[in-house]
Design a protein around this motif. Structure first.
Motif, PDB file in Angstrom:
ATOM      1  N   PHE A  85      -5.564  -0.701  -5.847  1.00 56.30           N
ATOM      2  CA  PHE A  85      -5.517  -1.435  -4.589  1.00 56.30           C
ATOM      3  C   PHE A  85      -5.179  -0.421  -3.495  1.00 56.30           C
ATOM      4  N   PRO A  86      -6.171  -0.066  -2.657  1.00 53.59           N
ATOM      5  CA  PRO A  86      -5.907   0.933  -1.627  1.00 53.59           C
ATOM      6  C   PRO A  86      -5.077   0.364  -0.484  1.00 53.59           C
ATOM      7  N   GLY A  87      -4.133   1.146  -0.009  1.00 50.13           N
ATOM      8  CA  GLY A  87      -3.312   0.783   1.143  1.00 50.13           C
ATOM      9  C   GLY A  87      -3.459   1.839   2.216  1.00 50.13           C
ATOM     10  N   LEU A  88      -2.742   1.684   3.322  1.00 47.35           N
ATOM     11  CA  LEU A  88      -2.839   2.650   4.418  1.00 47.35           C
ATOM     12  C   LEU A  88      -2.149   3.965   4.083  1.00 47.35           C
ATOM     13  N   THR A  89      -0.938   3.903   3.527  1.00 48.05           N
ATOM     14  CA  THR A  89      -0.190   5.128   3.246  1.00 48.05           C
ATOM     15  C   THR A  89      -0.065   5.417   1.758  1.00 48.05           C
ATOM     16  N   PHE A  90      -0.267   4.415   0.919  1.00 53.51           N
ATOM     17  CA  PHE A  90      -0.214   4.622  -0.524  1.00 53.51           C
ATOM     18  C   PHE A  90      -1.115   3.617  -1.212  1.00 53.51           C
ATOM     19  N   ASP A  91      -1.467   3.906  -2.455  1.00 52.22           N
ATOM     20  CA  ASP A  91      -2.277   3.018  -3.279  1.00 52.22           C
ATOM     21  C   ASP A  91      -1.408   2.433  -4.380  1.00 52.22           C
ATOM     22  N   LEU A  92      -1.764   1.244  -4.829  1.00 53.64           N
ATOM     23  CA  LEU A  92      -1.108   0.640  -5.983  1.00 53.64           C
ATOM     24  C   LEU A  92      -2.089   0.650  -7.142  1.00 53.64           C
ATOM     25  N   GLU A 152       1.038   7.992  -3.662  1.00 51.35           N
ATOM     26  CA  GLU A 152       0.894   8.414  -2.266  1.00 51.35           C
ATOM     27  C   GLU A 152      -0.518   8.933  -2.040  1.00 51.35           C
ATOM     28  N   LYS A 153      -1.030   8.739  -0.834  1.00 54.42           N
ATOM     29  CA  LYS A 153      -2.360   9.240  -0.491  1.00 54.42           C
ATOM     30  C   LYS A 153      -2.385  10.763  -0.590  1.00 54.42           C
ATOM     31  N   GLY A 154      -3.439  11.299  -1.178  1.00 53.14           N
ATOM     32  CA  GLY A 154      -3.610  12.739  -1.274  1.00 53.14           C
ATOM     33  C   GLY A 154      -2.837  13.403  -2.393  1.00 53.14           C
ATOM     34  N   THR A 155      -2.179  12.635  -3.250  1.00 51.43           N
ATOM     35  CA  THR A 155      -1.446  13.220  -4.378  1.00 51.43           C
ATOM     36  C   THR A 155      -1.923  12.586  -5.675  1.00 51.43           C
ATOM     37  N   VAL A 156      -1.567  13.200  -6.782  1.00 45.21           N
ATOM     38  CA  VAL A 156      -1.868  12.624  -8.086  1.00 45.21           C
ATOM     39  C   VAL A 156      -0.614  12.074  -8.749  1.00 45.21           C
ATOM     40  N   ALA A 157       0.547  12.315  -8.129  1.00 42.02           N
ATOM     41  CA  ALA A 157       1.813  11.830  -8.692  1.00 42.02           C
ATOM     42  C   ALA A 157       1.900  10.314  -8.555  1.00 42.02           C
ATOM     43  N   ARG A 158       2.339   9.668  -9.631  1.00 40.30           N
ATOM     44  CA  ARG A 158       2.496   8.214  -9.635  1.00 40.30           C
ATOM     45  C   ARG A 158       3.956   7.881  -9.890  1.00 40.30           C
ATOM     46  N   HIS A 159       4.457   6.841  -9.207  1.00 36.44           N
ATOM     47  CA  HIS A 159       5.832   6.389  -9.382  1.00 36.44           C
ATOM     48  C   HIS A 159       5.795   4.974  -9.947  1.00 36.44           C
ATOM     49  N   ARG A 205       6.727  -5.384  -0.091  1.00 40.20           N
ATOM     50  CA  ARG A 205       7.762  -5.615  -1.108  1.00 40.20           C
ATOM     51  C   ARG A 205       7.913  -4.406  -2.026  1.00 40.20           C
ATOM     52  N   LEU A 206       6.838  -3.643  -2.196  1.00 42.08           N
ATOM     53  CA  LEU A 206       6.854  -2.523  -3.122  1.00 42.08           C
ATOM     54  C   LEU A 206       7.147  -1.186  -2.440  1.00 42.08           C
ATOM     55  N   GLU A 207       7.433  -1.198  -1.121  1.00 44.62           N
ATOM     56  CA  GLU A 207       7.833   0.017  -0.422  1.00 44.62           C
ATOM     57  C   GLU A 207       9.210   0.453  -0.899  1.00 44.62           C
ATOM     58  N   PRO A 208       9.508   1.754  -0.822  1.00 43.49           N
ATOM     59  CA  PRO A 208      10.870   2.168  -1.137  1.00 43.49           C
ATOM     60  C   PRO A 208      11.842   1.568  -0.117  1.00 43.49           C
ATOM     61  N   PRO A 209      13.075   1.262  -0.512  1.00 38.63           N
ATOM     62  CA  PRO A 209      14.015   0.599   0.389  1.00 38.63           C
ATOM     63  C   PRO A 209      14.297   1.382   1.661  1.00 38.63           C
TER      64      PRO A 209
END
Length: 99
Positions: free
Chosen positions: A8-15, A40-47, A75-79
């Motif tokens: 699911f693409p977002g503006l600053t990160f994908d889910l 995060e956009k432009g990275t391969v790291a997943r959290h 809701r899924l953004e970091p606090p």
């Protein structure tokens, strides 16, 4: 082993909703795992955000993201991200009202 990944693409990160489903030759379920990752956009790291071992939970996660749209992303953004936004908005509004 079957792995299904839905993005699911977002503006600053994908889910990413990842579903791992492993069955024996007779069709009995051996292993099931559904996970939601934030990338995060432009990275391969997943959290990792959420994980479930209940069969069919990946469909529920996908449905929630499709139904709620941008609210699900918030809701899924970091606090700290939402606090930083509100602090910035408060400062900008204060500067605008004083000047």
């Amino acid at each position: 082993m079957q792995i299904i990944v839905t993005t699911f693409p977002g503006l600053t990160f994908d889910l990413l909703v990842e579903e791992v489903n492993h069955r024996d030759p007779a069709g009995r379920l051996l292993c099931y795992l559904a996970s939601i990752y934030r990338q995060e956009k432009g990275t391969v790291a997943r959290h990792l955000i959420r994980r479930s071992r209940l069969p069919g939970s990946a469909d529920a996660m996908r449905h929630e993201l499709q139904r709620d749209g941008i609210q699900a992303f918030r809701r899924l953004e970091p606090p700290n991200a939402s606090k930083a936004k509100s602090d910035y908005n408060h400062k900008v509004n204060k500067d605008l009202s004083s000047g």
